[in-house]
Design an enzyme around this catalytic site. Sequence first.
Site, PDB file in Angstrom:
ATOM      1  N   SER B 135       0.719  -1.059  -0.175  1.00 55.15           N
ATOM      2  CA  SER B 135      -0.081  -0.070  -0.169  1.00 55.15           C
ATOM      3  C   SER B 135       1.194   1.219   0.156  1.00 55.15           C
ATOM      4  O   SER B 135       1.651   1.553  -0.902  1.00 55.15           O
ATOM      5  CB  SER B 135      -1.073  -0.046   1.258  1.00 55.15           C
ATOM      6  OG  SER B 135      -2.087   0.847   1.142  1.00 55.15           O
ATOM      7  N   ASP B 212      -9.759  -5.991  -3.531  1.00 54.64           N
ATOM      8  CA  ASP B 212      -9.492  -4.668  -2.655  1.00 54.64           C
ATOM      9  C   ASP B 212     -10.200  -3.489  -2.911  1.00 54.64           C
ATOM     10  O   ASP B 212     -10.332  -3.115  -4.034  1.00 54.64           O
ATOM     11  CB  ASP B 212      -7.949  -4.605  -3.290  1.00 54.64           C
ATOM     12  CG  ASP B 212      -7.386  -3.606  -2.475  1.00 54.64           C
ATOM     13  OD1 ASP B 212      -7.837  -2.556  -1.916  1.00 54.64           O
ATOM     14  OD2 ASP B 212      -6.082  -3.386  -2.224  1.00 54.64           O
ATOM     15  N   HIS B 244      -7.125  -5.833   0.795  1.00 55.28           N
ATOM     16  CA  HIS B 244      -6.195  -5.015   0.898  1.00 55.28           C
ATOM     17  C   HIS B 244      -5.352  -5.544   2.331  1.00 55.28           C
ATOM     18  O   HIS B 244      -4.476  -4.764   2.833  1.00 55.28           O
ATOM     19  CB  HIS B 244      -6.750  -3.475   0.945  1.00 55.28           C
ATOM     20  CG  HIS B 244      -5.497  -2.409   0.992  1.00 55.28           C
ATOM     21  ND1 HIS B 244      -5.020  -2.396  -0.399  1.00 55.28           N
ATOM     22  CD2 HIS B 244      -4.920  -1.706   1.719  1.00 55.28           C
ATOM     23  CE1 HIS B 244      -3.852  -1.515  -0.119  1.00 55.28           C
ATOM     24  NE2 HIS B 244      -4.085  -1.243   1.076  1.00 55.28           N
TER      25      HIS B 244
END
Lengths: 250, 250
Positions: B135, B212, B244
């Site tokens: 991320s 996600d 995610h």
Amino acid sequence: MASQVQCNKLFGGFVNKFTHESKVLGCKMTFSVYLPPAATQKAVPVVYYLSGLTCTDDNVMQKSGAQRKAAELGLALVAPDTSPRGLGIPGEDDAYDFGTGAGFYLNATQEQWKRYRMYDYVLQELPQSSIMGHSMGGHGALIMALKNPGSFRSVSAFAPIVNPSAVPWGQKAFKGYLGDDKEAWAQYDATELVKDYSGRKQAILIDQGTGDDFLNKQLQPEVFQEAAGDKLALELRMQEGYDHSYYTIA
Amino acid sequence: MASQVQCNKLFGGFVNKFTHESKVLGCKMTFSVYLPPAATQKAVPVVYYLSGLTCTDDNVMQKSGAQRKAAELGLALVAPDTSPRGLGIPGEDDAYDFGTGAGFYLNATQEQWKRYRMYDYVLQELPQSSIMGHSMGGHGALIMALKNPGSFRSVSAFAPIVNPSAVPWGQKAFKGYLGDDKEAWAQYDATELVKDYSGRKQAILIDQGTGDDFLNKQLQPEVFQEAAGDKLALELRMQEGYDHSYYTIA
């Protein structure tokens, strides 16, 4: 120096957690390292793992199971935190996606956030690689540092060949390896590189013996010093009587 | 992988000598590593030592006594050789200051010497650092690799924020940390960086779960893929159904 705060055996290796005072960030930081079993016998490759928003060094260590594979492959894992901690900046704890836990791996330019420098922290402070070398190796250390301003924490050179394009050793080698293109030569010549250098003011130490037979013909550190001007925090130490051999290094 | 050919205990630590098949140089290479006593307990800083003309990895290990200080300070010493060995190039053994033992830490451009690439060998192959992240950390891994093309052997990102300047998470952070200067934003945006990228064709792996929740609003890896064109050896793997969280990393 970092202090160890926790050590757990895992898959034959160890998860270590350290705290240290970060010079780059100006606060106490925590990071975790997994050392695989192979690390007791040799230097192992390192994988840096950067976590996402809200995370700490714990997420990948506790949730990913990555250590099993790292043990098998003989890789060290290094997991830094995601932002400075506890700087007391107004607003630093107001949101999950800005401030604490959300450093975004950049060097902030805004006055209030100027200690948010996770880019430099991860790239420069954490790896703690240094480079040094002797003679041709001193040339190597200087060019690698000048061409990669963020890569080395300290740079030093014993009796380096600072301006290979202008001295017999370098001219022979550069002509042979690089041909006649003087632009190509300049890309591997510390004195030429520093003329165009615009990176951070790196600290570089050069030690040079005054009894070195190659001093005037091949080395001439003052040529580099002059070209560097005040672009570097360069210290040139002339060592009375020492020569070009490994007795000087010792 | 490197094979250990010798190991000697010294000042509480170990001098290890390894051989490995260098991909960069295309020959078998030898290097030595001194691991201080502290290396059994934690990751220690590394000092690369580059030797001069005619030397091998042995010179600093056998003649300098540097290991005593390294043991005391908790530093690892890594000593590479000074050139490729045994490539069978005509003339490689004719002089002490050119060819074998005289690699000059550069990447040769002349056809006959094209396997003399000690610059890449020392900077890229020997350190074996890799970087990865998730991320915001995937964003960190990508920008560090793109801004420092020689620094990492492998680069990978799970669900990275590839274009922070264009998505809410990044816009909030960049405005806060970097102000309104869009030029400054571009310096930390992987998609903007890759547009101007002219470094080597790095291999980069992006893993992205199709389940996600942030995929369309914050991540959009295809934007980076399009900007990269054929400048990178980029592989974008869409992973069916993964989200995610750290369940995806695991």
